[in-house]
Each structure stands twice: as C-alpha cells, then as structure tokens.
Motif scaffolding. Structure first.
Motif, short mmCIF file in Angstrom:
data_model
loop_
_atom_site.label_atom_id
_atom_site.label_comp_id
_atom_site.label_asym_id
_atom_site.label_seq_id
_atom_site.Cartn_x
_atom_site.Cartn_y
_atom_site.Cartn_z
N ARG A 157 -20.51 32.58 -26.60
CA ARG A 157 -21.72 32.69 -27.24
C ARG A 157 -22.14 34.22 -26.70
O ARG A 157 -22.44 34.24 -25.47
CB ARG A 157 -22.78 31.81 -26.93
CG ARG A 157 -24.13 32.12 -27.86
CD ARG A 157 -25.19 31.04 -27.77
NE ARG A 157 -24.82 29.92 -28.45
CZ ARG A 157 -24.39 28.76 -27.78
NH1 ARG A 157 -24.44 28.63 -26.48
NH2 ARG A 157 -24.08 27.57 -28.41
N LEU A 199 -14.62 34.71 -36.72
CA LEU A 199 -15.31 33.69 -36.21
C LEU A 199 -16.08 32.95 -37.31
O LEU A 199 -16.11 31.87 -37.44
CB LEU A 199 -16.23 34.16 -35.16
CG LEU A 199 -15.74 33.98 -33.62
CD1 LEU A 199 -14.66 34.68 -33.37
CD2 LEU A 199 -17.09 34.71 -32.82
N THR A 200 -16.58 33.89 -38.30
CA THR A 200 -17.08 33.42 -39.51
C THR A 200 -16.44 32.47 -40.33
O THR A 200 -16.60 31.31 -40.88
CB THR A 200 -17.75 34.27 -40.52
OG1 THR A 200 -18.56 35.22 -39.75
CG2 THR A 200 -18.27 33.73 -41.72
N GLN A 251 -15.42 29.27 -38.43
CA GLN A 251 -16.71 28.35 -38.29
C GLN A 251 -16.57 27.59 -39.74
O GLN A 251 -16.94 26.49 -39.62
CB GLN A 251 -18.09 29.14 -38.35
CG GLN A 251 -19.29 28.53 -38.31
CD GLN A 251 -19.33 27.87 -36.68
OE1 GLN A 251 -19.58 28.76 -35.89
NE2 GLN A 251 -19.58 26.66 -36.44
N LYS A 252 -16.47 28.01 -40.68
CA LYS A 252 -16.12 27.32 -42.00
C LYS A 252 -15.18 26.50 -42.17
O LYS A 252 -15.34 25.26 -42.77
CB LYS A 252 -15.94 28.61 -43.13
CG LYS A 252 -17.03 29.43 -43.45
CD LYS A 252 -16.58 30.39 -44.49
CE LYS A 252 -17.51 31.54 -44.78
NZ LYS A 252 -17.25 32.65 -45.77
N LEU A 254 -13.94 26.29 -34.87
CA LEU A 254 -14.49 27.07 -33.64
C LEU A 254 -15.54 26.40 -33.04
O LEU A 254 -16.29 25.57 -33.15
CB LEU A 254 -15.52 28.27 -34.45
CG LEU A 254 -15.96 29.22 -33.71
CD1 LEU A 254 -14.75 30.21 -33.05
CD2 LEU A 254 -17.11 30.23 -34.26
#
Length: 274
Positions: free
Chosen positions: A145, A157-158, A161-162, A166
């Motif tokens: 983070r 990362l996006t 995450q979906k 992640l």
C-alpha cells in the motif's frame, strides 16, 4: 606603502570571505527540514528509533557539508504519502515521478528505476507481458500500500483487484512473508526494495538467494528521486534543497550509496545511474 598594500589585501580577503559567508547564508535552509520516512529496503532502514539507509546517509552527509539540517521520523508508507499531500512532510523519498505526486511537490530526479515481477524461483514459464499476467488468473499478486510506479502499474493493480487476485500489505516484509507462505505467487515492485527488505529480516532472509526477477515491457524505466513540498517549503528552501540534491547526483554520491548496500545483480534488474 607596504602597509597600504597589506591593508588593501586584508580588505579584499575580508570582502571575499563575507561574500562567501553571505552566499552560504542565502543557500541555507531557513529551518530544520521535516523528513518523515518509511522503511524501504536499504533505501530507508528503520530499526526502532534508529533510521539509516542510503537516503538518510546521503542527507546526513550533505547536512555536515551544507547548511540544511534534517529531522527524520518513522511512519508507514501510506501515511507518508498522505502527510506529503497535506503539507505535513517537507520531503517524500525515495519516490517515482507520477502525475499525482507532481500536484503536491517539485521532483528532483536522482536515479532510474523500474518495477518488475518478483517471485520465488520455480519452473513457472516466464510472463512476457501485462496481458499474460492478467490472463493467468490462478496467480495471486501481492503489493505494498502506498507504492506507486506510474499509470501502467496502477492499471495492472486495478484489473487484478477486479479479478480478486490482488493482495495489499502494509510494508515490504509483510509482502515477502505472504509470498514465502505461498498465499501469493508474485509481487510487483522495484527489486532493490524487495531484496533489501528480505535481507534485513530474519523471518524472510532465507528468500534472498531464491528470488526470480521478470521484467514486463509495460513497466518502463522511470525517474526516481525526491519530492520537495509545494505546500510546506518556501521557495528559498526548495531552491537550496534542489541545488544540494542535484549536486549530490552529479557527483556520483547517490549511485555510490546504492553500490555500497546492494549486490550488482539486484541493481542490474531495477536501477540505473543518471
């Protein structure tokens, strides 16, 4: 006549001395520079109340030669980013140059660096692109983070995450422990940061000689250095600090700091001198 020449000579020497002194005062920072830091490999080493590492060493070395003094305090990386955005930290380092950080500070480049895929050595086929990484949905990825390596990194990362792949940890050692335990398969960060963290912690130091580094073409080489706050620093202080750090980079002091702490094979994958 000789007396007049001596008096004139002394006057010239005095003028030169006062001019030099005046320049030093003008170049001086007007106050102690507030520099919160987060543990980051050998770049910043936090051990209780003791703060050392490449960048603190450089600042202390410069403060003994220059007229700027620095106060270091340890905070988590995500908090450090927030403090810098709010004007509660005069400096942010080490940091990759990003558009978001440019909103809050002036950037001084010191080295080149890049984020790569880091994992434990295995027979797993090499991942050659961002698309291949996103398609291998059985692989989980751990990051820290507050770390930011630019738009391509954030886009990866996006998407991860979906996909529910992640894992976000508070610091590099925690990310290494997740990797060691097999909860995650890969981490994405600059290799010198990861290598420095595992070498400095008994819980994960056995990973140091088992690391595998794979570069992704989408994660390009970027400028890395320090940010000077637009909010908390005066223009004169920013000028003094910028001049100080640029001279340190030109002199080779920064790169020598990295060579003192890291093995060449680690630097080869993720760092280059300017």
């Amino acid at each position: 006549m000789n007396m007049l020449i001596k008096c004139h000579t002394m006057r010239v020497v005095l003028i030169l001395f006062l001019s030099h002194f005046s320049w030093q005062v003008q170049a001086a920072c007007s106050r102690v520079i507030n520099a919160p830091v987060a543990s980051l490999g050998f770049s910043v080493i936090v051990n209780g109340d003791s703060i050392s590492g490449i960048y603190p060493d450089i600042f202390r070395n410069l403060s003994s030669k220059e007229t700027c003094q620095f106060h270091f305090s340890a905070v988590p990386r995500a908090r450090l980013e927030l403090m810098f955005e709010n004007g509660q930290a005069d400096l942010l380092f080490p940091a990759i140059r990003t558009a978001k950080r440019d909103e809050h500070g002036f950037f001084v480049p010191l080295i080149y660096t890049r984020a790569i895929l880091i994992s434990l050595q295995s027979a797993r086929p090499t991942i050659h692109s961002q698309q291949e990484l996103l398609e291998q949905k059985n692989l989980k990825v751990v990051v820290v983070r507050g770390y930011d390596y630019g738009e391509a990194y954030q886009a990866i990362l996006t998407e991860l995450q979906k996909q529910g792949r992640l894992i976000i940890e508070a610091d590099t050692v925690s990310a290494a422990r997740v990797l060691k335990a097999g909860v995650a398969d890969i981490s994405i960060m600059a290799p010198y940061i990861f290598a420095g963290a595992v070498q400095g912690d008994a819980r994960v130091e056995d990973m140091a000689d088992k690391l595998r580094f794979d570069a992704l073409p989408e994660l390009n080489w970027s400028d890395s250095g320090i940010y000077l706050s637009k909010k908390s620093l005066s223009q004169d202080d920013r000028n003094a600090l910028q001049d100080m750090m640029e001279r340190a980079a030109r002199s080779g002091m920064v790169w020598k700091g990295f060579l003192r702490y890291y093995k060449p094979d680690v630097l080869k994958e993720g760092n280059r001198p300017r």
